[in-house]
Structure formats: C-alpha cells, structure tokens
Write a protein that holds these residues in place. Structure first.
Motif, PDB file in Angstrom:
ATOM      1  N   SER A   1      -2.774   6.861  -7.262  1.00 42.97           N
ATOM      2  CA  SER A   1      -2.631   7.073  -5.821  1.00 42.97           C
ATOM      3  C   SER A   1      -3.843   7.792  -5.220  1.00 42.97           C
ATOM      4  O   SER A   1      -4.274   7.489  -4.109  1.00 42.97           O
ATOM      5  CB  SER A   1      -1.358   7.876  -5.520  1.00 42.97           C
ATOM      6  OG  SER A   1      -1.401   9.145  -6.158  1.00 42.97           O
TER       7      SER A   1
ATOM      8  N   ILE B   1      -6.714   5.334  -4.679  1.00 41.50           N
ATOM      9  CA  ILE B   1      -6.437   4.375  -3.602  1.00 41.50           C
ATOM     10  C   ILE B   1      -6.698   5.011  -2.242  1.00 41.50           C
ATOM     11  O   ILE B   1      -7.185   4.353  -1.318  1.00 41.50           O
ATOM     12  CB  ILE B   1      -4.983   3.873  -3.695  1.00 41.50           C
ATOM     13  CG1 ILE B   1      -4.780   3.104  -5.003  1.00 41.50           C
ATOM     14  CG2 ILE B   1      -4.633   2.985  -2.508  1.00 41.50           C
ATOM     15  CD1 ILE B   1      -3.337   2.698  -5.245  1.00 41.50           C
ATOM     16  N   THR B   2      -6.382   6.300  -2.100  1.00 47.78           N
ATOM     17  CA  THR B   2      -6.523   6.981  -0.806  1.00 47.78           C
ATOM     18  C   THR B   2      -7.859   7.698  -0.647  1.00 47.78           C
ATOM     19  O   THR B   2      -8.069   8.407   0.340  1.00 47.78           O
ATOM     20  CB  THR B   2      -5.393   8.010  -0.624  1.00 47.78           C
ATOM     21  OG1 THR B   2      -5.456   8.980  -1.692  1.00 47.78           O
ATOM     22  CG2 THR B   2      -4.033   7.343  -0.641  1.00 47.78           C
TER      23      THR B   2
ATOM     24  N   HIS C   1       3.838   1.697  -1.158  1.00 42.71           N
ATOM     25  CA  HIS C   1       4.464   1.908  -2.465  1.00 42.71           C
ATOM     26  C   HIS C   1       3.427   2.324  -3.518  1.00 42.71           C
ATOM     27  O   HIS C   1       3.741   3.092  -4.428  1.00 42.71           O
ATOM     28  CB  HIS C   1       5.185   0.637  -2.907  1.00 42.71           C
ATOM     29  CG  HIS C   1       6.384   0.321  -2.058  1.00 42.71           C
ATOM     30  ND1 HIS C   1       7.268  -0.698  -2.375  1.00 42.71           N
ATOM     31  CD2 HIS C   1       6.857   0.878  -0.918  1.00 42.71           C
ATOM     32  CE1 HIS C   1       8.225  -0.749  -1.457  1.00 42.71           C
ATOM     33  NE2 HIS C   1       7.989   0.195  -0.564  1.00 42.71           N
ATOM     34  N   ALA C   2       2.193   1.833  -3.378  1.00 43.18           N
ATOM     35  CA  ALA C   2       1.154   2.126  -4.375  1.00 43.18           C
ATOM     36  C   ALA C   2       0.676   3.567  -4.304  1.00 43.18           C
ATOM     37  O   ALA C   2       0.200   4.107  -5.309  1.00 43.18           O
ATOM     38  CB  ALA C   2      -0.023   1.173  -4.194  1.00 43.18           C
ATOM     39  N   ILE C   3       0.777   4.204  -3.119  1.00 45.82           N
ATOM     40  CA  ILE C   3       0.260   5.578  -2.985  1.00 45.82           C
ATOM     41  C   ILE C   3       1.373   6.625  -3.131  1.00 45.82           C
ATOM     42  O   ILE C   3       1.157   7.803  -2.819  1.00 45.82           O
ATOM     43  CB  ILE C   3      -0.450   5.781  -1.634  1.00 45.82           C
ATOM     44  CG1 ILE C   3       0.540   5.657  -0.468  1.00 45.82           C
ATOM     45  CG2 ILE C   3      -1.608   4.820  -1.485  1.00 45.82           C
ATOM     46  CD1 ILE C   3      -0.025   6.121   0.861  1.00 45.82           C
ATOM     47  N   ALA C   4       2.543   6.216  -3.608  1.00 41.18           N
ATOM     48  CA  ALA C   4       3.608   7.193  -3.865  1.00 41.18           C
ATOM     49  C   ALA C   4       3.076   8.269  -4.808  1.00 41.18           C
ATOM     50  O   ALA C   4       2.293   7.971  -5.722  1.00 41.18           O
ATOM     51  CB  ALA C   4       4.825   6.510  -4.474  1.00 41.18           C
ATOM     52  N   PRO C   5       3.437   9.541  -4.589  1.00 41.35           N
ATOM     53  CA  PRO C   5       2.827  10.638  -5.360  1.00 41.35           C
ATOM     54  C   PRO C   5       3.075  10.609  -6.858  1.00 41.35           C
ATOM     55  O   PRO C   5       2.409  11.320  -7.602  1.00 41.35           O
ATOM     56  CB  PRO C   5       3.447  11.892  -4.721  1.00 41.35           C
ATOM     57  CG  PRO C   5       4.674  11.416  -4.021  1.00 41.35           C
ATOM     58  CD  PRO C   5       4.391  10.028  -3.587  1.00 41.35           C
TER      59      PRO C   5
ATOM     60  N   LYS D   1       2.581   7.899  -8.601  1.00 39.50           N
ATOM     61  CA  LYS D   1       1.700   6.855  -9.140  1.00 39.50           C
ATOM     62  C   LYS D   1       0.367   7.475  -9.552  1.00 39.50           C
ATOM     63  O   LYS D   1      -0.305   8.131  -8.751  1.00 39.50           O
ATOM     64  CB  LYS D   1       1.470   5.765  -8.103  1.00 39.50           C
ATOM     65  CG  LYS D   1       2.741   5.067  -7.634  1.00 39.50           C
ATOM     66  CD  LYS D   1       3.378   4.290  -8.775  1.00 39.50           C
ATOM     67  CE  LYS D   1       4.505   3.400  -8.264  1.00 39.50           C
ATOM     68  NZ  LYS D   1       5.614   4.165  -7.650  1.00 39.50           N
TER      69      LYS D   1
ATOM     70  N   TYR E   1       0.831  -1.201   0.000  1.00 33.77           N
ATOM     71  CA  TYR E   1       0.000   0.000   0.000  1.00 33.77           C
ATOM     72  C   TYR E   1       0.870   1.257   0.000  1.00 33.77           C
ATOM     73  O   TYR E   1       0.603   2.210  -0.742  1.00 33.77           O
ATOM     74  CB  TYR E   1      -0.919  -0.006   1.219  1.00 33.77           C
ATOM     75  CG  TYR E   1      -1.759   1.239   1.360  1.00 33.77           C
ATOM     76  CD1 TYR E   1      -2.936   1.396   0.633  1.00 33.77           C
ATOM     77  CD2 TYR E   1      -1.366   2.275   2.200  1.00 33.77           C
ATOM     78  CE1 TYR E   1      -3.710   2.538   0.745  1.00 33.77           C
ATOM     79  CE2 TYR E   1      -2.134   3.425   2.321  1.00 33.77           C
ATOM     80  CZ  TYR E   1      -3.292   3.554   1.598  1.00 33.77           C
ATOM     81  OH  TYR E   1      -4.043   4.695   1.700  1.00 33.77           O
TER      82      TYR E   1
ATOM     83  N   LYS F   1      -1.707  18.093  -1.866  1.00 30.53           N
ATOM     84  CA  LYS F   1      -1.564  18.006  -3.315  1.00 30.53           C
ATOM     85  C   LYS F   1      -1.822  19.346  -3.976  1.00 30.53           C
ATOM     86  O   LYS F   1      -1.128  19.746  -4.911  1.00 30.53           O
ATOM     87  CB  LYS F   1      -2.529  16.953  -3.869  1.00 30.53           C
ATOM     88  CG  LYS F   1      -2.353  16.687  -5.352  1.00 30.53           C
ATOM     89  CD  LYS F   1      -3.278  15.567  -5.816  1.00 30.53           C
ATOM     90  CE  LYS F   1      -3.074  15.299  -7.300  1.00 30.53           C
ATOM     91  NZ  LYS F   1      -3.987  14.230  -7.782  1.00 30.53           N
TER      92      LYS F   1
END
Length: 212
Positions: free
Chosen positions: A63, A66-67, A54-58, A60, A52, A91
């Motif tokens: 991301s 996912i969040t 690694h998947a939400i790295a900015p 991606k 998780y 962001k």
C-alpha cells in the motif's frame, strides 16, 4: 463474605469475555438507497478506482508503494478522533502505539462509491471489519469509513478520510454493567479488609486480657 466474591468474579469474567457484535444488517445498502444513488455510471473508471481503494488498504504490504506518488494531500481522522496530516504522519501515529493492521475486510453490501467531476473525483462510504495487532493482543472492531479520492495525472489519491466506530447500545450496557460490578466488588473487598482488620485487633486485645 467469600461466597459472594466468587460469583461476582465469575460474572465479571463472563461479561469481559463477551465480544462486541455489531449488526451488519443495519448498514447494508437498501434497494431504495441504491435507486437514489448512481452506483453504475462510468463502469470502467468505477472498476479502476474501487480496485485502487482495495489495494491501498492498510493491511496490504504494497500500500505504501502504491500511494507514494500522492504526496502529502491526505488529511485523515481516526475513530479515536486523532487528526493526521499526510499519510506518512497517520501511519507514524499508528506505529507509535504499537498497533498494526492484521486484516481489513469490506463488509459485503455496505460499499458505496460515487463519481463526480467527470470521473476524476470519487467519494466512498463503507463498513470495514478490522482486526488489529496490539501490544495486548488482537482487537476486532467495525469501522465506518468516509473517504474522498481525486485523480492526479494517471494515479488516484485519497485526500480525505474519516473513520467512526458504529454506536452499539449493547456494548454501552455491557460496559456499564462491568463498571457497576467492579465498583460493587471493590466495595465488598474494602469492607472485608476493614472488618478483618477490626477482627484481628479485637482478637489481639482478647489475647492480651487472657494473658494477664
């Protein structure tokens, strides 16, 4: 005067072109640190939360999706010290400056993930190699991240994150040298312009006397 200006200008160009290189070896997890921390317990939960993270790295694209179920629980502090309440504000603050993430890479051997509260809380410490797209071109920097995650239902959510750029003595010295070189060059240019102006005045006076 001109023979001094060229080598000084060349020196400034060379110094400005030098990239900041942080020694990643200083941030690798040692055997002593590894033995002092529980980095293998709850392997299934650990695998899940790291995936998780690694998947939400900015950098991606997915991301944000996912969040989306995490709400506004995040309080983030960037390397520049700016605090953002909620992921959306963080962001937005980034996009206002015209900055976007091109790549966010975990430096191997620096990621520490600890689990607490029966596997429902995770604390992460990691060194990231970050490349940004900026209005003036690409920028590369190392960022040490400290993050806290909680399990909300079936989803993991980051609730706190802070980034710090590692202190680099060589980068400080390079900046100081550049500033000194710029100050010295500016002083020479000012002196040159003043002397040139005085010389022109003297020439005009001499031409006035010769015409009498």
């Amino acid at each position: 005067m001109k023979r001094f200006l060229f080598p000084l200008s060349a020196l400034m160009l060379v110094l400005s072109a030098c990239d900041k290189k942080v020694d990643h070896q200083a941030y690798l997890l040692s055997k002593a640190d590894s033995s002092a921390l529980d980095l293998t317990g709850n392997p299934e939960i650990r695998k899940e939360v790291i995936a998780y993270m690694h998947a939400i790295a900015p950098d991606k694209p997915a991301s944000g999706q996912i969040t989306s179920g995490c709400g506004d629980d995040l309080v983030a502090v960037g390397p520049e010290g700016l605090r953002s309440i909620s992921g959306g504000v963080w962001k937005k603050n980034t996009e206002q400056d015209g900055i976007s993430f091109k790549s966010v890479i975990v430096v191997p051997g620096t990621e520490i993930v600890r689990l607490y509260n029966d596997g429902k809380t995770a604390v992460r410490n990691v060194l990231l190699d970050v490349t940004l797209n900026t209005p003036v071109g690409e920028m590369n920097l190392d960022v040490m991240r400290l993050e806290t995650y909680i399990k909300k239902g079936d989803q993991w959510c980051m609730i706190a994150g802070q980034g710090t750029m590692p202190f680099d003595r060589m980068d400080v010295m390079k900046t100081l040298i550049i500033r000194l070189a710029l100050a010295f060059t500016s002083g020479l240019l000012i002196m040159f312009l003043i002397m040139k102006r005085k010389l022109n005045k003297l020439k005009r006076r001499q031409s006035g006397f010769s015409s009498i």
